[in-house]
Design an enzyme around this catalytic site. Structure first.
Site, PDB file in Angstrom:
ATOM      1  N   LYS A  71       0.827  -1.214   0.000  1.00 27.57           N
ATOM      2  CA  LYS A  71       0.000   0.000   0.000  1.00 27.57           C
ATOM      3  C   LYS A  71       0.852   1.250   0.000  1.00 27.57           C
ATOM      4  CE  LYS A  71      -4.477  -1.532   1.659  1.00 27.57           C
ATOM      5  NZ  LYS A  71      -5.564  -1.411   2.636  1.00 27.57           N
ATOM      6  N   LYS A 103      -4.007 -11.147  -6.661  1.00 29.91           N
ATOM      7  CA  LYS A 103      -5.315 -11.409  -6.048  1.00 29.91           C
ATOM      8  C   LYS A 103      -6.374 -10.440  -6.593  1.00 29.91           C
ATOM      9  CE  LYS A 103      -5.456  -8.405  -2.083  1.00 29.91           C
ATOM     10  NZ  LYS A 103      -5.914  -8.057  -0.783  1.00 29.91           N
ATOM     11  N   LYS A 150     -10.722  -5.025  -4.836  1.00 33.57           N
ATOM     12  CA  LYS A 150     -11.665  -3.967  -5.189  1.00 33.57           C
ATOM     13  C   LYS A 150     -10.948  -2.654  -5.484  1.00 33.57           C
ATOM     14  CE  LYS A 150     -12.661  -3.808  -0.255  1.00 33.57           C
ATOM     15  NZ  LYS A 150     -13.393  -4.524   0.737  1.00 33.57           N
TER      16      LYS A 150
HETATM   17  P1  TYM Z   1     -10.499  -6.582   3.472  1.00 36.90           P
HETATM   18  O1  TYM Z   1     -11.555  -5.595   3.742  1.00 36.90           O
HETATM   19  O2  TYM Z   1      -9.429  -6.221   2.492  1.00 36.90           O
HETATM   20  O3  TYM Z   1     -11.135  -7.943   2.966  1.00 36.90           O
HETATM   21  C1  TYM Z   1     -12.177  -8.582   3.674  1.00 36.90           C
HETATM   22  C2  TYM Z   1     -12.006 -10.077   3.620  1.00 36.90           C
HETATM   23  O4  TYM Z   1     -11.983 -10.544   2.272  1.00 36.90           O
HETATM   24  C3  TYM Z   1     -10.820 -11.345   2.061  1.00 36.90           C
HETATM   25  N1  TYM Z   1     -10.387 -11.176   0.677  1.00 36.90           N
HETATM   26  C4  TYM Z   1     -10.155 -12.180  -0.172  1.00 36.90           C
HETATM   27  N2  TYM Z   1     -10.264 -13.512  -0.016  1.00 36.90           N
HETATM   28  C5  TYM Z   1      -9.971 -14.277  -1.084  1.00 36.90           C
HETATM   29  N3  TYM Z   1      -9.573 -13.786  -2.275  1.00 36.90           N
HETATM   30  C6  TYM Z   1      -9.457 -12.462  -2.487  1.00 36.90           C
HETATM   31  N4  TYM Z   1      -9.080 -11.990  -3.668  1.00 36.90           N
HETATM   32  C7  TYM Z   1      -9.751 -11.589  -1.396  1.00 36.90           C
HETATM   33  N5  TYM Z   1      -9.741 -10.246  -1.236  1.00 36.90           N
HETATM   34  C8  TYM Z   1     -10.121 -10.012   0.037  1.00 36.90           C
HETATM   35  C9  TYM Z   1      -9.804 -10.823   3.054  1.00 36.90           C
HETATM   36  O5  TYM Z   1      -8.815 -11.772   3.319  1.00 36.90           O
HETATM   37  C10 TYM Z   1     -10.673 -10.525   4.257  1.00 36.90           C
HETATM   38  O6  TYM Z   1     -10.894 -11.693   5.000  1.00 36.90           O
HETATM   39  N6  TYM Z   1      -7.513  -6.136   7.465  1.00 36.90           N
HETATM   40  C11 TYM Z   1      -8.752  -6.714   6.961  1.00 36.90           C
HETATM   41  C12 TYM Z   1      -9.980  -6.247   7.712  1.00 36.90           C
HETATM   42  C13 TYM Z   1      -9.921  -6.461   9.183  1.00 36.90           C
HETATM   43  C14 TYM Z   1     -10.049  -7.681   9.856  1.00 36.90           C
HETATM   44  C15 TYM Z   1     -10.002  -7.364  11.248  1.00 36.90           C
HETATM   45  C16 TYM Z   1     -10.213  -9.006   9.438  1.00 36.90           C
HETATM   46  C17 TYM Z   1      -9.781  -5.479  10.107  1.00 36.90           C
HETATM   47  N7  TYM Z   1      -9.831  -6.019  11.370  1.00 36.90           N
HETATM   48  C18 TYM Z   1     -10.083  -8.354  12.206  1.00 36.90           C
HETATM   49  C19 TYM Z   1     -10.303  -9.983  10.415  1.00 36.90           C
HETATM   50  C20 TYM Z   1     -10.234  -9.656  11.782  1.00 36.90           C
HETATM   51  C21 TYM Z   1      -8.928  -6.318   5.521  1.00 36.90           C
HETATM   52  O7  TYM Z   1      -8.381  -5.344   5.077  1.00 36.90           O
HETATM   53  O8  TYM Z   1      -9.837  -7.064   4.839  1.00 36.90           O
END
Ligand code: TYM
Length: 330
Positions: A113, A195, A198
């Site tokens: 990032k 991957k 969005k």
């Molecule tokens: P975020 O918002 O980027 O994504 C949310 C969830 O979607 C999963 N994900 C994917 N899984 C498979 N293939 C993909 N291409 C893909 N893109 C996204 C992510 O692994 C995630 O599970 N840091 C986290 C948010 C967060 C969080 C937490 C998660 C904040 N606090 C506590 C778990 C526990 C994040 O940015 O996810």
């Protein structure tokens, strides 16, 4: 015996993708009967990248409605918006003081990032993983259903919890990750070595959960694949492997069944089938989302009640932590 606890979160930046759904959200809904689940729209994480305030507000509400639309039941789970619950920021500060600069410097998401936003490498982007650790540890979570890209953050959460427990005695449950078998990393449709995300500049690289059926079919049809024509899950066939994993996740067919289904057929037929299956799987979610977005008062009631429950549960952990580290009670 008490049910085990699950925590997970998702950022309200743009509309969720098929990667979010198959990597995480589908599991969130599936696990809610067996576990005590807490799920959060983590808008505090979202501001580590510059957001337009109007969009962030709208996306947060839409994200909350989407979690209900994928089947999360607010009567069974604690479903809340992160900034509504103060304990998250409070514990994050404490955990910052138990997290090493070197550890945060090694986080690949931070490196990615900051490379993508060189004009805004802020401290929040750097300390993001300790806020994520606070989210999880506040609820004494046993399991965290996430996609593969969160693995490193989860490992760090475990290290922080173990370190804190080592100094002050048992305070936090040390959580495990919970990853789907085939879809922990759904890949970009345009570059299957990356991957699906969005924040990708090319919308053809991802399926948004709100894409109309025709768009979904079109995007899958233009997915990058290899130049032979065998529908088979093999090393080196990244594009086809990705589409097979997606197809398997939405139809519940095994990879072997899928291979058999497309013997003697080409990629055109296969992609058409994947596109239609994805569109079909998302249809009820889209209908529910459209309906909920017309019921603002209901959504507000839901997230208020969720925040109250979350505040109550998480306050217990925060009180324990404050006591252990020597903060004088008010
Ligand atoms: P975020 O918002 O980027 O994504 C949310 C969830 O979607 C999963 N994900 C994917 N899984 C498979 N293939 C993909 N291409 C893909 N893109 C996204 C992510 O692994 C995630 O599970 N840091 C986290 C948010 C967060 C969080 C937490 C998660 C904040 N606090 C506590 C778990 C526990 C994040 O940015 O996810």
């Amino acid at each position: 015996m008490d049910k085990k606890v699950i925590f997970s979160g998702i950022q309200p930046t743009g509309t969720f993708t098929l990667g979010n759904y198959l990597g995480a959200l589908q599991n969130w809904a599936a696990l809610q009967d067996e576990y005590n689940c807490c799920y959060s729209v983590v808008n505090m994480h979202a501001i580590t990248v510059r957001q337009d305030p109007k969009d962030l507000r709208a996306n947060t509400l839409s994200a909350y409605a989407m979690l209900l639309s994928v089947g999360i039941d607010p009567e069974k789970c604690i479903l809340f918006i992160q900034s509504h619950v103060r304990t998250h920021a409070e514990l994050a500060w404490v955990l910052d003081c138990y997290t090493q600069f070197g550890e945060l410097s090694r986080m690949t998401q931070f490196k990615d990032k900051s490379a993508r936003h060189p004009e805004n490498i802020n401290c929040g982007l750097f300390t993001y993983p300790s806020l994520m650790a606070a989210d999880i540890l506040l609820y004494q979570a046993d399991l965290v259903p996430v996609g593969d890209d969160q693995r490193q953050h989860l490992e760090l959460t475990r290290d922080i919890a173990e370190r804190f427990n080592g100094i002050y005695g048992n305070t936090f449950t040390v959580p495990d990750g919970y990853y789907p078998k085939l879809t922990a990393r759904v890949m970009s449709l345009q570059d299957p070595t990356k991957k699906m995300s969005k924040s990708d500049d090319n919308p053809k690289s991802y399926i948004s959960l709100l894409d109309p059926p025709a768009t979904i079919v079109k995007k899958i049809k233009s997915a990058v694949t290899d130049s032979d024509s065998l529908v088979a899950y093999r090393e080196g066939k990244d594009g086809i492997n990705n589409l097979m994993s997606i197809y398997s996740a939405v139809t519940k067919k095994s990879l072997e069944q899928i291979e058999n289904e497309f013997v003697g057929k080409g990629y055109g037929d296969f992609k058409q089938a994947v596109g239609e299956a994805v569109a079909e799987a998302l249809r009820p979610i889209q209908e529910k989302h459209a309906q909920l977005m017309r019921e603002k008062a209901f959504l507000e009631d839901c997230y208020r009640a969720g925040a109250e429950k979350a505040q109550q549960v998480s306050q217990r952990t925060l009180d324990k932590v404050y006591k252990k580290i020597g903060f004088l009670p008010r």
